[in-house]
Design an enzyme around this catalytic site. Structure first.
Site, PDB file in Angstrom:
ATOM      1  N   GLU A  76      -8.850   4.098   9.934  1.00  0.00           N
ATOM      2  CA  GLU A  76      -9.069   4.227   8.541  1.00  0.00           C
ATOM      3  C   GLU A  76      -9.851   2.787   7.728  1.00  0.00           C
ATOM      4  OE1 GLU A  76      -7.583   3.257   5.592  1.00  0.00           O
ATOM      5  OE2 GLU A  76      -5.893   2.588   6.781  1.00  0.00           O
ATOM      6  N   PRO A  77     -10.622   3.105   7.001  1.00  0.00           N
ATOM      7  CA  PRO A  77     -11.453   1.930   6.523  1.00  0.00           C
ATOM      8  C   PRO A  77     -10.509   1.404   5.060  1.00  0.00           C
ATOM      9  CG  PRO A  77     -12.511   3.703   5.665  1.00  0.00           C
ATOM     10  CD  PRO A  77     -11.413   4.423   6.646  1.00  0.00           C
ATOM     11  N   THR A 113       0.740  -1.067  -0.053  1.00  0.00           N
ATOM     12  CA  THR A 113      -0.044   0.027  -0.014  1.00  0.00           C
ATOM     13  C   THR A 113       0.903   1.302   0.032  1.00  0.00           C
ATOM     14  OG1 THR A 113      -0.234   0.257   2.450  1.00  0.00           O
ATOM     15  CG2 THR A 113      -1.907  -1.408   1.608  1.00  0.00           C
ATOM     16  N   CYS A 114       0.242   2.492   0.161  1.00  0.00           N
ATOM     17  CA  CYS A 114       0.941   3.584   0.174  1.00  0.00           C
ATOM     18  C   CYS A 114       1.982   3.734   1.448  1.00  0.00           C
ATOM     19  CB  CYS A 114       0.231   4.813  -0.153  1.00  0.00           C
ATOM     20  SG  CYS A 114      -1.070   5.290   1.087  1.00  0.00           S
TER      21      CYS A 114
END
Length: 455
Positions: free
Chosen positions: A115-116, A49-50
């Protein structure tokens, strides 16, 4: 079998390092193949991911697994990387690895707690591993449990209520800069999930002049319709940069979309009007040298920490509850994992006992035809069952006697008492029934002994 996690994230590596190891979706399959090629790695999942790149693996030997996972990262080491990836990696094994996966899925390890997005990203990574057949019994159980734990955390705590996504943090930063977004012109570059979240949050915060640009024009048009914005064509992109107040960039490109020379010309045409650029992409989409241009202010994903910190205290209260849930689920997962270690022994034990049972059945069937009276049949059954008991207990009894004089002899005896529940109050200690023979261990039952007299 053990579980390990090796990776780097926003806490251990800056964005300049993370972007070197970011894996586009097209490379997930080859990455999984590479991971499983290392000695001792039997199952693997790669999450990119980022904010993190990490591998989770089921391994036969923990040290070999760590070595293989480290080599996995080293194999992606670009020559222009300033230092070795090993200096940024974290290593977890067993319960610590399980805890890490559960915390990641539950968004407790995210830059923005609660965060989702991360749960969806973890599901995507797991689905890719499933499709590539790189998981098995262990990681399938782990990741299904992780998804279940994350849902339980969201249901039983309020951690998501005060949470924000990275995209929301970007919008919060824009709102702090301009105070009111209804009077600002915002350009969103990208049409993926993070770009859509940014558009959604911008509209929720009052943005009225929303522009959306991207390579997938059909997707751009759809987002513009959904969020009352305007789709920007490629031909009008430069003109939009000149007019925008804020640009939020989040695309899947692996190169700079906004370069220093291009943005210097944009700054000249803006004639001193400030332009705020927020780069959410990893790898970055905006050349960091753009920040040196007068009247242009560039923020990247690491700069969002200040926005994240604002809500940390409230989220931390709920995180304590979430950690308790995770601790409970770790214990269950560890019990299951440990049960796998004894499964082969249980299978072998059942196979051995079954073979003894079958052998005694065959012997009984062969002799049953010679039994006539009820007493003879009883004697036959007594002989069969006594023989079976003797054969089942012969090996453990011999082992107990052999170990009696060794330092661990008492441990063997205690283990046997526990396995067979010999100390329970209701353990059977009744004497043999009338006419029943008590057969000493190691001796054949009467029905199997040679009879005196003729015959």
């Amino acid at each position: 079998m053990n579980i390990i996690v090796v990776g780097l994230n926003h806490r251990t590596a800056p964005v300049a390092v993370r972007e070197r190891f970011a894996l586009p979706e097209a490379e997930w399959g080859s990455a999984l193949d590479r991971l499983r090629s290392y000695r001792g790695v039997t199952e693997g999942v790669v999450l990119s991911t980022c904010n993190r790149v990490e591998v989770c693996a089921a391994v036969r030997n923990t040290d070999e697994g760590f070595e293989g996972a480290t080599r996995f990262f080293t194999s992606y080491h670009r020559p222009d990387t300033l230092d070795s990836p090993a200096s940024h990696l974290y290593y977890y094994a067993s319960a610590d690895a399980i805890r890490h996966v559960f915390r990641v899925a539950s968004s407790l390890d995210s830059m923005v707690v609660g965060e989702p997005q991360i749960l969806g990203q973890l599901k995507d990574a797991f689905d890719a591993a499933l499709a590539h057949k790189s998981t098995g019994v262990v990681l399938n159980k782990l990741f299904k449990k992780a998804i279940s734990v994350a849902k339980r955390v969201r249901t039983e705590t309020r951690i998501a209520e005060s949470a924000v996504s990275v995209s929301y943090a970007a919008v919060e930063l824009a709102r702090k800069i301009f105070r009111r977004l209804d009077r600002t012109r915002v350009l969103v570059m990208g049409s993926g999930e993070m770009a859509e979240l940014a558009a959604r949050n911008l509209v929720a915060q009052g943005a009225e002049e929303l522009r959306i640009a991207g390579r997938n024009q059909a997707r751009v048009d759809a987002l513009a319709r959904d969020y009352a914005g305007h789709a920007v064509s490629r031909d009008a992109f430069l003109a939009e940069l000149i007019e925008a107040d804020i640009v939020i960039c989040s695309t899947g490109a692996d190169h700079y979309l906004l370069e220093a020379a291009q943005m210097a010309e944009v700054a000249r045409l803006r004639r001193g009007r400030p332009l705020f650029l927020i780069d959410l992409a990893v790898p970055r989409n905006i050349d960091p040298r753009v920040n040196d241009i007068e009247d242009i202010f560039l923020y990247n994903i690491d700069d969002l920490n200040s926005v994240v910190e604002a809500n940390r205290r409230e989220r931390d209260k709920e995180a304590i509850k979430a950690e308790a849930i995770i601790a409970e689920e770790i214990e269950r997962m560890m019990q299951w994992l440990k049960s796998l270690e004894v499964t082969p022994t249980i299978v072998d034990l059942r196979t051995r006992v079954e073979s003894l049972r079958r052998a005694e059945v065959e012997r009984a069937v062969a002799r049953l035809g010679r039994a006539g009276t009820a007493d003879e049949i009883r004697a036959l059954l007594d002989g069969v069952t006594s023989a079976l008991v003797n054969k089942l207990l012969h090996a453990p009894v011999v082992a107990l006697k052999q170990e009696a004089n060794h330092p661990e002899g008492a441990l063997y005896a205690e283990t046997v008492r526990k396995l067979f529940r010999l100390d329970e109050e209701n353990a059977s200690s009744a004497p043999p029934a009338a006419g029943e023979e008590r057969v000493p261990l190691g001796e054949a039952p009467a029905a199997d002994r040679p009879r005196s007299g003729s015959g």
